[in-house]
Every structure is written in C-alpha cells, then in structure tokens.
Write a protein that holds these residues in place. Structure first.
Motif, PDB file in Angstrom:
ATOM      1  N   ARG A  50       1.033  -1.153   0.166  1.00  0.00           N
ATOM      2  CA  ARG A  50      -0.075  -0.023   0.150  1.00  0.00           C
ATOM      3  C   ARG A  50       0.828   1.088  -0.006  1.00  0.00           C
ATOM      4  NH1 ARG A  50      -4.544  -1.541   4.679  1.00  0.00           N
ATOM      5  NH2 ARG A  50      -5.288  -3.371   3.609  1.00  0.00           N
ATOM      6  N   ALA A  51       0.418   2.287  -0.663  1.00  0.00           N
ATOM      7  CA  ALA A  51       1.004   3.554  -0.548  1.00  0.00           C
ATOM      8  C   ALA A  51       1.119   4.086   0.766  1.00  0.00           C
ATOM      9  CB  ALA A  51       0.644   4.595  -1.521  1.00  0.00           C
ATOM     10  N   SER A  52       2.285   4.872   0.947  1.00  0.00           N
ATOM     11  CA  SER A  52       2.495   5.159   2.424  1.00  0.00           C
ATOM     12  C   SER A  52       1.522   6.441   2.693  1.00  0.00           C
ATOM     13  CB  SER A  52       3.834   5.929   2.388  1.00  0.00           C
ATOM     14  OG  SER A  52       4.192   6.918   1.439  1.00  0.00           O
ATOM     15  N   LYS A  53       0.943   6.565   3.861  1.00  0.00           N
ATOM     16  CA  LYS A  53       0.073   7.615   4.069  1.00  0.00           C
ATOM     17  C   LYS A  53       0.666   8.643   5.031  1.00  0.00           C
ATOM     18  CE  LYS A  53      -4.725   7.339   5.460  1.00  0.00           C
ATOM     19  NZ  LYS A  53      -5.836   6.615   6.049  1.00  0.00           N
ATOM     20  N   LEU A  54       0.561   9.841   4.493  1.00  0.00           N
ATOM     21  CA  LEU A  54       1.028  11.020   5.203  1.00  0.00           C
ATOM     22  C   LEU A  54       0.212  11.275   6.450  1.00  0.00           C
ATOM     23  CD1 LEU A  54       2.697  13.376   5.249  1.00  0.00           C
ATOM     24  CD2 LEU A  54       1.108  14.581   3.802  1.00  0.00           C
ATOM     25  N   VAL A  55       0.701  11.576   7.635  1.00  0.00           N
ATOM     26  CA  VAL A  55       0.144  12.137   8.772  1.00  0.00           C
ATOM     27  C   VAL A  55       0.981  13.299   9.261  1.00  0.00           C
ATOM     28  CG1 VAL A  55      -0.577  11.788  11.140  1.00  0.00           C
ATOM     29  CG2 VAL A  55      -0.622   9.895   9.431  1.00  0.00           C
ATOM     30  N   PRO A  56       0.565  14.557   8.701  1.00  0.00           N
ATOM     31  CA  PRO A  56       1.319  15.673   9.187  1.00  0.00           C
ATOM     32  C   PRO A  56       1.370  16.075  10.653  1.00  0.00           C
ATOM     33  CG  PRO A  56      -0.583  16.372   8.222  1.00  0.00           C
ATOM     34  CD  PRO A  56      -0.836  14.828   8.045  1.00  0.00           C
ATOM     35  N   SER A  57       2.270  16.521  11.192  1.00  0.00           N
ATOM     36  CA  SER A  57       2.419  16.543  12.458  1.00  0.00           C
ATOM     37  C   SER A  57       2.408  18.405  12.930  1.00  0.00           C
ATOM     38  CB  SER A  57       3.948  16.275  13.047  1.00  0.00           C
ATOM     39  OG  SER A  57       4.092  16.463  14.544  1.00  0.00           O
ATOM     40  N   TYR A  58       1.495  18.606  13.904  1.00  0.00           N
ATOM     41  CA  TYR A  58       1.290  20.060  14.066  1.00  0.00           C
ATOM     42  C   TYR A  58       1.750  20.189  15.693  1.00  0.00           C
ATOM     43  CZ  TYR A  58      -0.718  20.995   9.560  1.00  0.00           C
ATOM     44  OH  TYR A  58      -1.176  21.173   8.508  1.00  0.00           O
ATOM     45  N   SER A  59       2.530  21.145  15.914  1.00  0.00           N
ATOM     46  CA  SER A  59       2.695  21.471  17.198  1.00  0.00           C
ATOM     47  C   SER A  59       1.660  22.486  17.923  1.00  0.00           C
ATOM     48  CB  SER A  59       4.162  22.406  17.505  1.00  0.00           C
ATOM     49  OG  SER A  59       4.297  22.914  18.554  1.00  0.00           O
ATOM     50  N   LEU A  60       1.345  22.430  18.889  1.00  0.00           N
ATOM     51  CA  LEU A  60       0.271  23.161  19.588  1.00  0.00           C
ATOM     52  C   LEU A  60       0.702  24.600  19.515  1.00  0.00           C
ATOM     53  CD1 LEU A  60      -2.634  23.422  20.576  1.00  0.00           C
ATOM     54  CD2 LEU A  60      -1.810  22.787  23.000  1.00  0.00           C
ATOM     55  N   THR A  61       1.836  24.912  19.988  1.00  0.00           N
ATOM     56  CA  THR A  61       2.232  26.216  20.053  1.00  0.00           C
ATOM     57  C   THR A  61       3.093  26.831  18.796  1.00  0.00           C
ATOM     58  OG1 THR A  61       4.268  25.518  21.071  1.00  0.00           O
ATOM     59  CG2 THR A  61       2.118  26.367  22.669  1.00  0.00           C
ATOM     60  N   GLY A  62       3.932  25.879  18.242  1.00  0.00           N
ATOM     61  CA  GLY A  62       4.872  26.284  17.060  1.00  0.00           C
ATOM     62  C   GLY A  62       3.920  26.550  15.798  1.00  0.00           C
ATOM     63  N   ASP A  63       2.836  25.441  15.801  1.00  0.00           N
ATOM     64  CA  ASP A  63       2.197  25.783  14.481  1.00  0.00           C
ATOM     65  C   ASP A  63       0.969  26.356  14.786  1.00  0.00           C
ATOM     66  OD1 ASP A  63       3.635  24.245  12.488  1.00  0.00           O
ATOM     67  OD2 ASP A  63       3.639  22.549  13.944  1.00  0.00           O
ATOM     68  N   LEU A  64      -0.074  25.730  15.492  1.00  0.00           N
ATOM     69  CA  LEU A  64      -1.419  26.279  15.629  1.00  0.00           C
ATOM     70  C   LEU A  64      -1.670  27.652  16.170  1.00  0.00           C
ATOM     71  CD1 LEU A  64      -3.513  22.841  16.448  1.00  0.00           C
ATOM     72  CD2 LEU A  64      -2.403  23.714  14.057  1.00  0.00           C
ATOM     73  N   LEU A  65      -1.157  27.788  17.299  1.00  0.00           N
ATOM     74  CA  LEU A  65      -1.197  29.116  17.895  1.00  0.00           C
ATOM     75  C   LEU A  65      -0.493  30.051  16.949  1.00  0.00           C
ATOM     76  CD1 LEU A  65      -1.035  28.339  21.865  1.00  0.00           C
ATOM     77  CD2 LEU A  65      -2.856  28.920  20.465  1.00  0.00           C
ATOM     78  N   SER A  66       0.714  29.792  16.514  1.00  0.00           N
ATOM     79  CA  SER A  66       1.327  30.845  15.489  1.00  0.00           C
ATOM     80  C   SER A  66       0.618  30.999  14.365  1.00  0.00           C
ATOM     81  CB  SER A  66       2.725  29.893  14.916  1.00  0.00           C
ATOM     82  OG  SER A  66       3.708  29.837  15.985  1.00  0.00           O
ATOM     83  N   TYR A  67      -0.140  30.035  13.540  1.00  0.00           N
ATOM     84  CA  TYR A  67      -0.991  30.544  12.590  1.00  0.00           C
ATOM     85  C   TYR A  67      -2.248  31.343  12.819  1.00  0.00           C
ATOM     86  CZ  TYR A  67      -4.578  29.444   8.986  1.00  0.00           C
ATOM     87  OH  TYR A  67      -5.525  29.911   8.214  1.00  0.00           O
ATOM     88  N   MET A  68      -2.715  31.076  14.088  1.00  0.00           N
ATOM     89  CA  MET A  68      -3.885  31.814  14.522  1.00  0.00           C
ATOM     90  C   MET A  68      -3.425  33.487  14.816  1.00  0.00           C
ATOM     91  SD  MET A  68      -5.748  28.873  17.119  1.00  0.00           S
ATOM     92  CE  MET A  68      -7.039  29.940  17.175  1.00  0.00           C
ATOM     93  N   ARG A  69      -2.057  33.457  15.161  1.00  0.00           N
ATOM     94  CA  ARG A  69      -1.412  34.732  15.324  1.00  0.00           C
ATOM     95  C   ARG A  69      -1.409  35.454  13.954  1.00  0.00           C
ATOM     96  NH1 ARG A  69       2.667  33.228  18.136  1.00  0.00           N
ATOM     97  NH2 ARG A  69       1.388  33.374  19.833  1.00  0.00           N
ATOM     98  N   CYS A  70      -0.996  34.983  13.064  1.00  0.00           N
ATOM     99  CA  CYS A  70      -0.923  35.592  11.773  1.00  0.00           C
ATOM    100  C   CYS A  70      -0.602  34.432  10.294  1.00  0.00           C
ATOM    101  CB  CYS A  70       0.071  36.422  11.713  1.00  0.00           C
ATOM    102  SG  CYS A  70       0.141  37.297   9.892  1.00  0.00           S
ATOM    103  N   GLY A  71      -1.406  34.332   9.611  1.00  0.00           N
ATOM    104  CA  GLY A  71      -1.325  33.161   8.709  1.00  0.00           C
ATOM    105  C   GLY A  71      -0.130  33.399   7.550  1.00  0.00           C
ATOM    106  N   LEU A  72       0.155  34.658   7.229  1.00  0.00           N
ATOM    107  CA  LEU A  72       1.203  34.729   6.451  1.00  0.00           C
ATOM    108  C   LEU A  72       2.403  34.615   7.141  1.00  0.00           C
ATOM    109  CD1 LEU A  72       1.952  35.642   3.389  1.00  0.00           C
ATOM    110  CD2 LEU A  72       1.885  37.971   4.104  1.00  0.00           C
ATOM    111  N   GLN A  73       2.550  35.206   8.417  1.00  0.00           N
ATOM    112  CA  GLN A  73       4.038  35.082   9.030  1.00  0.00           C
ATOM    113  C   GLN A  73       4.099  33.651   9.337  1.00  0.00           C
ATOM    114  OE1 GLN A  73       4.356  35.825  13.299  1.00  0.00           O
ATOM    115  NE2 GLN A  73       5.503  37.658  12.833  1.00  0.00           N
ATOM    116  N   TYR A  74       3.014  32.898   9.595  1.00  0.00           N
ATOM    117  CA  TYR A  74       3.352  31.414  10.093  1.00  0.00           C
ATOM    118  C   TYR A  74       4.016  30.843   8.633  1.00  0.00           C
ATOM    119  CZ  TYR A  74       1.936  26.579  10.167  1.00  0.00           C
ATOM    120  OH  TYR A  74       2.128  25.086  10.049  1.00  0.00           O
ATOM    121  N   ARG A  75       3.439  31.315   7.268  1.00  0.00           N
ATOM    122  CA  ARG A  75       3.814  30.525   6.243  1.00  0.00           C
ATOM    123  C   ARG A  75       5.237  30.538   6.070  1.00  0.00           C
ATOM    124  NH1 ARG A  75       6.193  28.720   2.756  1.00  0.00           N
ATOM    125  NH2 ARG A  75       5.692  27.938   0.835  1.00  0.00           N
TER     126      ARG A  75
END
Length: 391
Positions: free
Chosen positions: A7-32
């Motif tokens: 079977r093809a490998s399945k991607l499971v992206p990892s998200y840090s609660l502070t480093g990713d999700l709260l950072s994105y909520m602060r500013c989407g463009l800065q996060y990118r």
C-alpha cells in the motif's frame, strides 16, 4: 499464493500546538514564511523572553527537587551587569537566579536568541526572581513532572480533498501536577485557587500549568480564548493516556502580572475602563492607586501582592464540553492550514493564498515581513508598501 501489493505510504502531518496552531492563529502569512519556508525571525524578542522564563523556572525546580536549595529564604538574584557579561562573579550560590539565568541566556544565545536591550534583560531577571520566590514555593511541591512531552492523533474534518485525513498533535506541558487533597497544605495558594474555581474536586486529580511570559489578556483579546483552548487541549492529550487520575483543570500563569511594567498597567486600566478584565481590584487602596497612576510612575510596586497574585493565576476548569470545544477549534485550524497547503500547490503564489491576519501591533511591528506585508495590524488590506528609507 497471491501477495497483496504494498500500500502507498500514508501522510500524517505533525502539528505543534504552540509552534504551529497558535502561530497560525496569530498571523497566517507570518506562519507560512517562518514555518513553511524555514525563515526564523531575525529578532525573536518575545520568543527570548518566554523561553528565558521557562528555562529559569525549570532549572529552579530541578535544584529544589535535588534538595540543593529550599524556600526557607528567598533565592538571591545577582545577575552580571549588561556591560560585564563576560566576567560573571564565580562566588555566587548555585541557586542564585543570576547563575541560573545566565546559563539559560547562553543556551538561547547559541540558538540565535538574545534580549533586545538592557531593559528587556533587566525586566526578565526581575520577573524570574519574583516567579521563583513567589510561585515556586507553592508550585514546586505539587509538581509531578516538568516539560512533559505529549502527543496524539486526530481526524481532520472534511478532509476529502486534502493530502491527509488525520494529523498528529504535539505539545509540551510546562508543569504536570498530581494533587492529593489530604497531602496538600490547606494554605497552598494553588490549592485555594483551584477550589475557588472548580466545583466538586475529587480527592486526587491532575492539573496542567502553562507559564505565559505576558500579562493577563483582556476578555476581548484573541489570546484570552486561545489560552483556554491550549490548556484544554493539553488536558485531552494527557487524559487520552489513561492516567490513574484525570486532569480536572489548567492553570495559566501570567508572569508579567507578578511584577508589572508600564504596558501591563495600561492594559489593566484599559480593561477596567472597557469592562473587559475579569479580575477586578477588591481593595479601595488598589483602586485608588490605579486611578492616580500615570505613565512614568512606578508600575512595579503599584498593586498589592494579593491582587497581583490573582491577576497572575488563571484557573480554567477542564470540563468535557470545554475540552471538546477546544480540540474542535484546533481541528478547524488544521483544516484551514491543510486547505491552504493544497491551494498553494495549485496556485503557486504564497501571497495570493496565505493572508495576513495579525491584529496585534507589537507582534506586527517585530515581524521581519512587516515592510512588504499587504495588511499590517490596524490597516486595510492591499495597502501599497512604502519605499524603504535610505540608510
């Protein structure tokens, strides 16, 4: 015998609660730019302060746990002066907060993180000293573990067109505390705060504690809800391990409130004026001093210890409904990020896909991408960046 094809490998992206999700909520463009393009901030001032406080508190706890120091007397703070940092005093005590802080400073400097100036460094040491001596004596005896990594996986809602249908959620709990009511002193400030905020506490329970290198946000600030969601999600991650007792609450510890500066008092006065602060002064003296206070006056010794403590410690009960709401909000954020990743793969233009969403002027002004951002905090979208000033 027919063999099943691999079977093809399945991607499971990892998200840090502070480093990713709260950072994105602060500013989407800065996060990118910072996370997707690996462009770390060149002046991580806010990051330095938060990590400095976390580091000093953890180092102090280790010394206390190893019985190198106790709280029979306040821990001293003899930091090396700004102009003489290469020549620290070798005769200081091992639990001197100056010694602990300078070790953390060196570690952060090796990561490219430094205080912006003398005033920021002085404020960090002042707040670290108050946090260790005031918070440590009540919190350290309740600590089960410090800097506890936790993780779990969750389904991404409406993931049909996305690259993955689930994601890994990771976090690090600053302090995990196992409280036994019959063993906890009745005058412990954290026990008193928990019993005031939570009804029908069991005889044993766990609490997650998160240090915030900031003031207590007003209730109309996005950071108010985000703080709740953060500790509720920590509670979900911890409880899914099926511990002997459950997490019943989170505690957000706003370190600035223990030793406030001018900006912190201005934030408090604004909240009192607008009716958007939840923790009001209950003493006529505190109310009178706040009314008389003006910028330029001493903010550090303005308020009583009792009021500063109440402002610093925010207890958030971890009910099943609150945990479901918090994890659902972060599921929604992951869906947004994954949708934007898919859209960028098709469009190929970062600026058209990722939108600047920051509404905090301090965060915006410290951002490396401020000069060409189409929407700095407080301005209209699609503004034309001004020409840079000549050197």
């Amino acid at each position: 015998m027919a063999l099943e094809s691999r079977r093809a490998s399945k991607l499971v992206p990892s998200y840090s609660l502070t480093g990713d999700l709260l950072s994105y909520m602060r500013c989407g463009l800065q996060y990118r730019y910072q996370n997707g393009s690996a462009l770390p901030p060149s002046r991580p001032v806010q990051l330095w302060f938060g990590e400095f406080i976390h580091g000093v508190m953890e180092a102090a706890y280790r010394l206390w746990a190893d019985k190198i120091a106790d709280f029979s007397m306040d821990w001293p703070c003899n930091k090396t002066s700004w102009d003489d940092r290469k020549n620290p005093d070798p005769n200081r005590l091992p639990h001197d907060i100056g010694v602990l802080g300078e070790r953390i400073e060196l570690s952060l400097a090796n990561q490219g993180k430094r205080p912006r100036n003398r005033e920021v460094r002085d404020a960090a040491y002042r707040r670290a000293q108050v946090a260790v001596n005031l918070v440590g004596r009540y919190l350290f005896p309740l600590v089960t573990s410090a800097e506890e990594p936790i993780n779990g996986s969750r389904l991404i809602p409406n993931s049909t067109a996305l690259r993955a249908d689930r994601y890994e959620l990771t976090g690090v709990v600053d302090v995990l505390s196992h409280v036994k009511v019959n063993e906890c002193p009745v005058d412990n400030r954290f026990r008193l705060a928990l019993h005031a905020a939570c009804a029908d506490l069991p005889q044993e329970y766990e609490v997650v504690v998160d240090y915030k290198g900031a003031h207590r946000p007003n209730t109309d600030s996005p950071f108010w809800k985000q703080g709740e969601w953060q500790v509720h999600t920590y509670a979900w991650l911890r409880n899914r391990r099926d511990p002997p007792v459950r997490v019943v609450a989170g505690i957000l510890l706003y370190v600035h409130e223990l030793s406030p500066g001018t900006d912190d008092i201005l934030n408090l006065k604004k909240g009192l004026k607008d009716g958007t602060t939840d923790e009001l002064p209950d003493s006529p003296d505190d109310r009178a001093r706040l009314e008389r206070w003006r910028p330029g006056s001493d903010p550090e010794h303005l308020l009583s210890l009792g009021y500063r403590w109440r402002r610093a410690v925010r207890v958030v009960p971890a009910t099943a409904a609150a945990i479901n709401l918090a994890t659902g909000e972060f599921d929604r954020v992951v869906h947004e990020i994954e949708s934007l990743i898919s859209e960028e793969a098709t469009d190929g233009n970062i600026g058209r896909v990722w939108r600047p969403t920051c509404e905090d002027r301090d965060t915006c002004e410290a951002c490396d991408f401020h000069s060409f951002c189409p929407k700095p905090a407080g301005q209209a979208l699609a503004r034309s960046p001004s020409a840079p000033l000549a050197p």
